[in-house]
Motif scaffolding. Structure first.
Motif, mmCIF file in Angstrom:
data_model
loop_
_atom_site.group_PDB
_atom_site.id
_atom_site.type_symbol
_atom_site.label_atom_id
_atom_site.label_comp_id
_atom_site.label_asym_id
_atom_site.label_seq_id
_atom_site.Cartn_x
_atom_site.Cartn_y
_atom_site.Cartn_z
ATOM 1 N N VAL A 46 76.264 45.195 38.304
ATOM 2 C CA VAL A 46 76.309 46.644 38.511
ATOM 3 C C VAL A 46 77.185 46.976 39.713
ATOM 4 O O VAL A 46 77.986 47.916 39.674
ATOM 5 N N LEU A 47 77.054 46.196 40.780
ATOM 6 C CA LEU A 47 77.864 46.423 41.981
ATOM 7 C C LEU A 47 79.346 46.221 41.688
ATOM 8 O O LEU A 47 80.197 46.998 42.154
ATOM 9 N N ALA A 48 79.660 45.198 40.893
ATOM 10 C CA ALA A 48 81.058 44.959 40.527
ATOM 11 C C ALA A 48 81.614 46.120 39.710
ATOM 12 O O ALA A 48 82.748 46.573 39.926
ATOM 13 N N LYS A 49 80.809 46.625 38.775
ATOM 14 C CA LYS A 49 81.252 47.764 37.965
ATOM 15 C C LYS A 49 81.370 49.027 38.820
ATOM 16 O O LYS A 49 82.299 49.820 38.621
ATOM 17 N N TRP A 50 80.448 49.200 39.763
ATOM 18 C CA TRP A 50 80.509 50.356 40.658
ATOM 19 C C TRP A 50 81.787 50.337 41.480
ATOM 20 O O TRP A 50 82.436 51.370 41.661
ATOM 21 N N TRP A 51 82.179 49.163 41.975
ATOM 22 C CA TRP A 51 83.410 49.038 42.746
ATOM 23 C C TRP A 51 84.632 49.319 41.870
ATOM 24 O O TRP A 51 85.574 49.994 42.288
ATOM 25 N N GLU A 52 84.585 48.831 40.638
ATOM 26 C CA GLU A 52 85.675 49.099 39.698
ATOM 27 C C GLU A 52 85.763 50.595 39.395
ATOM 28 O O GLU A 52 86.854 51.154 39.241
ATOM 29 N N TYR A 53 84.611 51.239 39.304
ATOM 30 C CA TYR A 53 84.516 52.681 39.060
ATOM 31 C C TYR A 53 85.005 53.478 40.258
ATOM 32 O O TYR A 53 85.552 54.576 40.122
ATOM 33 N N LEU A 54 84.855 52.910 41.458
ATOM 34 C CA LEU A 54 85.189 53.610 42.692
ATOM 35 C C LEU A 54 86.658 53.500 43.065
ATOM 36 O O LEU A 54 87.274 54.474 43.500
ATOM 37 N N LYS A 55 87.237 52.314 42.891
ATOM 38 C CA LYS A 55 88.583 52.079 43.430
ATOM 39 C C LYS A 55 89.652 52.797 42.619
ATOM 40 O O LYS A 55 89.462 53.072 41.428
ATOM 41 N N PRO A 56 90.808 53.127 43.231
ATOM 42 C CA PRO A 56 91.915 53.759 42.511
ATOM 43 C C PRO A 56 92.411 52.859 41.390
ATOM 44 O O PRO A 56 92.395 51.628 41.500
ATOM 45 N N GLN A 57 92.835 53.489 40.298
ATOM 46 C CA GLN A 57 93.227 52.729 39.112
ATOM 47 C C GLN A 57 94.674 52.254 39.166
ATOM 48 O O GLN A 57 95.056 51.358 38.420
ATOM 49 N N GLU A 58 95.481 52.866 40.040
ATOM 50 C CA GLU A 58 96.898 52.516 40.109
ATOM 51 C C GLU A 58 97.253 52.027 41.500
ATOM 52 O O GLU A 58 96.550 52.312 42.476
ATOM 53 N N LEU A 59 98.372 51.304 41.601
ATOM 54 C CA LEU A 59 98.863 50.839 42.897
ATOM 55 C C LEU A 59 99.406 52.019 43.695
ATOM 56 O O LEU A 59 99.902 52.996 43.137
ATOM 57 N N PHE A 60 99.309 51.906 45.008
ATOM 58 C CA PHE A 60 99.751 52.992 45.878
ATOM 59 C C PHE A 60 101.271 53.117 45.839
ATOM 60 O O PHE A 60 101.998 52.145 46.017
#
Length: 277
Positions: A46-60
């Motif tokens: 769940v924590l791994a999915k939460w982090w994936e859900y939180l982080k930006p989807q594209e490179l800066f």
């Protein structure tokens, strides 16, 4: 001072004890396959999915956006912002409608007898029951969701405001009258301050109700927000994302409730039972 700090730290650690034990038990049940991980994934998943859900989807990319805009471009941040926007707008509209009516009903028996039957008819109806009408009246998007939140926040604030004004200690009223206070002065200087604890309690309950309603509304009427994302995850049987969304709602609700509690304590320093720091 030191003893006070240690007491607060001990109290905080006590509050974390039960969640830590439950998380450990949950992790053990999942890793030992006692519970199907597809139905109840481990906290680490769940924590791994939460982090994936939180982080930006594209490179800066500096050419496309600023770093701050990129940092807050994650799906979770956007959904949390959408839900919070609806809660704040709906709560404020509900409060603006409920406070004047509650103050008038509490202070004037004629107004109370005039509106109370209608209020008591509509109050038991859950906001969810208004979903079909809200979609018929407002279509899809933010308006029907905000309308449902207004209904959810309106009644707790209204009923607590009425109770606060009508339960002012008679000693204060008699003392004000003996000093020659006018009705306006009595209302502004006696009844309203005495009712403030009730009003703030109603506001706190109203915010909590608004959060419940927004999640349900987002599952029906909009295409973003934490509620919508949980429903989307259910369609694909992403249990880890469902639980990650639920915890996100809980953390956001906890932050708002903590802020409301601190605001109440600050505004009610004068009230007995609350000590200023």
């Amino acid at each position: 001072m030191k003893n006070s700090f240690q007491a607060k730290m001990f109290e905080t650690l006590q509050g974390f004890l039960v969640p830590i034990v439950l998380l450990a038990l949950w992790q053990w049940l999942s890793t030992q396959a006692i519970v199907n991980p597809q139905i109840l994934p481990a906290p680490t998943a769940v924590l791994a999915k939460w982090w994936e859900y939180l982080k930006p989807q594209e490179l800066f990319d500096p050419a496309q956006s600023s770093y701050l805009a990129w940092l807050f471009s994650g799906e979770l941040i956007r959904d949390a912002y959408a839900s919070l926007y609806r809660v704040v707008v709906g709560f404020l509209v509900g409060a603006v409608l409920a406070l004047p009516l509650g103050l008038m009903m509490g202070a004037n028996d004629r107004i109370y007898k005039l509106f109370n039957p209608l209020i008591q008819v509509f109050r038991p109806i859950p906001p969810i029951a208004f979903i079909p009408l809200s979609i018929l009246w407002f279509g899809l998007g933010n308006p029907p969701a905000i309308f449902l939140i207004v209904i959810g926040a309106f009644f707790p604030i209204l009923m607590n405001t009425i109770a606060g004004v009508r339960h002012v200690d008679g000693i204060y009223i008699r003392a004000a009258r003996s000093l020659g206070a006018s009705q306006t002065t009595m209302f502004l200087r006696v009844m309203l301050p005495a009712a403030t604890p009730y009003i703030l309690t109603g506001a706190r309950i109203g915010v909590g109700t608004a959060f419940i309603v927004v999640i349900v509304a987002e599952m029906i009427a909009v295409n973003n927000g934490l509620g919508y994302r949980i429903l989307e995850a259910r369609e694909f049987f992403w249990s880890d994302k469902i639980i990650a969304g639920m915890f996100s709602i809980g953390l956001l609700g906890l932050a708002i409730d903590t802020g409301m509690n601190r605001l109440n304590n600050y505004l009610l320093k004068w009230h007995r039972g609350i000590e200023s720091n």
